[in-house]
Scaffold this active site. Structure first.
Site, mmCIF file in Angstrom:
data_model
loop_
_atom_site.group_PDB
_atom_site.id
_atom_site.type_symbol
_atom_site.label_atom_id
_atom_site.label_comp_id
_atom_site.label_asym_id
_atom_site.label_seq_id
_atom_site.Cartn_x
_atom_site.Cartn_y
_atom_site.Cartn_z
ATOM 1 N N LYS A 119 -33.477 -11.891 -37.536
ATOM 2 C CA LYS A 119 -34.682 -12.688 -37.328
ATOM 3 C C LYS A 119 -35.835 -12.236 -38.220
ATOM 4 O O LYS A 119 -36.616 -13.058 -38.711
ATOM 5 C CB LYS A 119 -35.108 -12.635 -35.862
ATOM 6 C CG LYS A 119 -34.227 -13.428 -34.911
ATOM 7 C CD LYS A 119 -34.830 -13.424 -33.513
ATOM 8 C CE LYS A 119 -34.070 -14.329 -32.567
ATOM 9 N NZ LYS A 119 -32.744 -13.794 -32.238
ATOM 10 N N GLU A 203 -43.749 -11.182 -32.005
ATOM 11 C CA GLU A 203 -44.448 -12.399 -32.399
ATOM 12 C C GLU A 203 -45.536 -12.740 -31.381
ATOM 13 O O GLU A 203 -45.421 -12.400 -30.197
ATOM 14 C CB GLU A 203 -43.473 -13.578 -32.492
ATOM 15 C CG GLU A 203 -42.474 -13.462 -33.619
ATOM 16 C CD GLU A 203 -41.521 -14.642 -33.676
ATOM 17 O OE1 GLU A 203 -40.924 -14.845 -34.732
ATOM 18 O OE2 GLU A 203 -41.383 -15.349 -32.647
ATOM 19 N N ARG A 295 -24.211 -21.739 -36.858
ATOM 20 C CA ARG A 295 -22.972 -22.101 -36.158
ATOM 21 C C ARG A 295 -23.193 -23.412 -35.426
ATOM 22 O O ARG A 295 -24.301 -23.960 -35.419
ATOM 23 C CB ARG A 295 -22.605 -21.016 -35.147
ATOM 24 C CG ARG A 295 -23.766 -20.708 -34.190
ATOM 25 C CD ARG A 295 -23.362 -19.818 -33.051
ATOM 26 N NE ARG A 295 -24.490 -19.269 -32.321
ATOM 27 C CZ ARG A 295 -25.203 -19.914 -31.408
ATOM 28 N NH1 ARG A 295 -24.933 -21.168 -31.131
ATOM 29 N NH2 ARG A 295 -26.203 -19.323 -30.783
#
Length: 664
Positions: A119, A203, A295
């Protein structure tokens, strides 16, 4: 041009393995299943043309063992491997090993997985590509001091995330400074256990936002398109519960902007195959990149139903080197109607979503217009602690959102899953809530309208208990009739004056004394305390009965397992234990100083040692079950007498973990 293939190995289990195997077979491919020893009788093994056992039940020794999966492909002659989702599907090392073995990986190239798999790294890449991102820290310095300082600099509330994974694992929302350190350490531990990496990023928490994701697809000819958005805002513990397409909050202009950003993200990593770019959508219409899942997604069926496509078929065609079968304009022109999906999980929403294990006594999937069910369940299926708690996906399509919602509620009413505690009734309540029906909600939906305090207070109503007594009586009577070759017309018949049967039913710690008086084998007078019920059984068989109460005919589904009777009726599903002949109940769980495992699982950490004094409520052991961590404690304090487990050890439900001598 890729080399052609005609046999596909599916490196997964459960409903996604069944979905891919059936989809590939429909297109003419031969299929190979892999399975752990725990899944020997699983549906995906039965559905495949061939199957190979790849190891013991723990995922690390089977579904996560790259060498064993490659050996299964070699032995079976499969030329391509489909990873499904979860397990190895987003592991760059797996994709690379498949290619190095001369096989085709039905998914993106290793470099794309690597670019988006972390990430922190992917966020840096997205900022460079001009994709909107949430302010935060994604640096390499992972010391507690640095993460604490960066979180304070960003400003609370913040979201702590595992850099190497998703699915809600290693993720914590922190509102106050005094929670920060514990949240960082807990998230790191969970991330290390789930993904093999404890790297975190922090974040700024965008509160009251929606979770909206874009389905993208790329081919090896440089083409990338998107197939609209899915709204996945209804979440608990950052794990999706309900998904729908399109989003109630997205109009054509916003769809075009988000779609363009998602395509730009995919092109930045030369993406091939199916992928999903996830965004946080704020109330003001601004959206921010969260992550890219390299995916197929759990929620892909809603996109398939709305756009009339088969994404597994697309995956197979792209893996053969073909071009995308549609242009962007072609796809957008096909959008029609609305689809909503719910995840049916073996978990108890009233006990903080505690994962559940056991044997499925009765499974019946719903049918009807616009209904689709993806599952691997069948009668007798063993639900183990080794894998994810999701057991099925129930999806409804309609010409509009309200039709899809109503069809899905009816589909849940028509679904039978007895033998293992699950979230069926909870899902129905979510769909029926006025905020969801109105389409105005955010990721705070469950915490706001279904807080754990409310869920924990839920319990059976007395009418449900009365129906359970009827079910128990009918089951006993049927067994007696079968054992002695009696006709059903003799059920409930008496040669002398009628007298009530006394039952004592138990649900958790609540016990109900029930008097049951039966007339003519079908007219039941039920008394529980001072409350009286008159219930007329219209028809019944081994697993269900119809009844009339207050002039209205209802339908109940039942299953029996020893002294336990399961009852699904009137929107409630509960299991009651017949303790009529049982000895007196012991003291409340844990009050004797014995810490027992609440489910099968693995010990992640042990925080105490013999001789240590502990306070009530202190975490003694951390137990991992179905990919989630649980802090185990006792309601009493005292001196630790014995510690019977160690990190890494597998334990069974109700196994003694720690013994404490309660403080006097």
């Amino acid at each position: 041009m890729n080399k052609r293939f005609d046999k596909v190995l599916v490196a997964n289990r459960g409903e996604i393995a069944v979905r891919v195997i059936r989809g590939a077979r429909r297109l003419g491919y031969r299929t190979v299943a892999v399975y752990s020893e725990a899944d020997r009788e699983s549906l995906h093994v039965r559905e495949a043309d061939e199957a190979v056992c790849i190891g013991p039940a723990p995922a690390k020794e089977s579904y996560l063992a790259i060498d064993r999966i490659l050996e299964a492909a070699r032995r079976s002659g499969a030329q391509a491997i489909h990873p499904g989702y979860g397990f190895l599907s987003e592991r760059e090392a797996f994709a690379q090993a498949v290619q190095d073995a001369g096989l085709i990986f039905i998914g993106p190239d290793p470099h794309s997985i690597e670019a988006m798999g972390n990430k922190s790294a992917s966020k840096i890449r997205m900022i460079a590509a001009g994709v909107p991102c949430v302010p935060g820290y994604q640096g390499d310095d992972q010391t507690d001091a640095t993460l604490l300082a960066e979180a304070k600099k960003i400003g609370l509330p913040v979201m702590i995330k595992a850099a190497a994974g998703g699915g809600g694992r290693g993720m914590r929302l922190v509102h106050t400074e005094d929670e920060l350190l514990a949240a960082i350490r807990s998230a790191r531990s969970e991330a290390e256990n789930a993904f093999g990496s404890g790297q975190l990023l922090i974040e700024k928490a965008v509160t009251d936002a929606r979770h909206v994701e874009i389905q993208v697809f790329g081919d090896r000819h440089g083409n990338v398109i998107h197939l609209g958005e899915r709204d996945c805002s209804v979440q608990r513990r950052n794990q999706k519960v309900i998904e729908e397409a399109p989003s109630p909050a997205v109009d054509e202009a916003l769809r075009a902007r988000m779609g363009a950003a998602a395509v730009a993200a995919a092109k930045a990593v030369k993406y091939v195959g199916a992928g999903t770019v996830e965004f946080m959508l704020a109330r003001d219409g601004q959206f921010y990149f969260l992550e890219m899942n390299t995916r197929l997604q759990v929620e892909h069926p809603v996109t398939e139903l709305v756009y009339g496509v088969d994404l597994v078929e697309w995956q197979l065609r792209i893996a053969q080197g073909e071009r995308l079968p549609m242009t962007q304009d072609d796809v957008l022109a096909r959008r029609h109607g609305w689809a909503i999906e719910v995840r049916l999980c073996a978990e108890d929403p009233t006990q903080n979503y505690l994962p559940q294990t056991g044997r499925v006594l009765k499974w019946q999937a719903p049918e009807g217009a616009g209904i689709r069910v993806d599952t691997y369940l069948r009668d007798g299926q063993e639900i183990s602690p080794y894998y994810d708690s999701m057991q099925a996906k129930i999806i409804a399509w309609g010409e509009n959102r309200e039709t899809a919602r109503m069809r899905l509620i009816k589909a849940l009413d028509d679904t039978t899953l007895l033998g293992v505690v699950n979230n069926k009734a909870y899902l129905r309540d979510l769909l029926a809530h006025e905020a969801f029906a109105g389409g105005d909600f955010s990721t705070a939906f469950i915490n706001r309208y279904f807080p754990q305090e409310r869920m924990a207070a839920m319990r059976p109503n007395l009418r449900h208990v009365a129906l359970a007594a009827v079910a128990l009586y009918l089951d006993d009577a049927l067994r007696l009739a079968q054992a002695h070759g009696l006709s059903r017309e003799f059920i409930g018949w008496h040669s002398s004056h009628e007298f009530p049967a006394d039952y004592r039913l138990k649900w958790r710690d609540a016990e109900y004394d029930v008097d049951v008086l039966v007339h003519d084998g079908h007219e039941f007078s039920i008394r529980i305390g001072e409350v009286q019920f008159q219930i007329d059984v219209v028809a019944h068989d081994e697993h269900a009965f119809r009844y009339r109460f207050d002039g209205v005919v209802g339908y109940a589904r039942t299953a029996r397992d020893g002294d336990v009777i399961w009852l699904d009726a009137e929107g409630q599903v509960y299991a009651y234990t017949d303790v009529t002949l049982a000895p007196a109940q012991a003291a409340a769980a844990g009050s004797d100083g014995r810490l027992l495992a609440h489910s099968d699982g693995k010990i992640v950490a042990v925080h105490v040692q013999p001789g240590e004094e502990v306070a009530p409520g202190r975490t003694l052991v951390v137990l991992e079950a179905m990919k989630m961590e649980f802090q185990m404690s006792l309601p009493v304090g005292g001196k630790v007498i014995t510690v019977n487990v160690q990190p890494g050890q597998q334990v069974k439900s109700r196994q003694l973990l720690v013994q404490v001598d309660p403080a006097q």
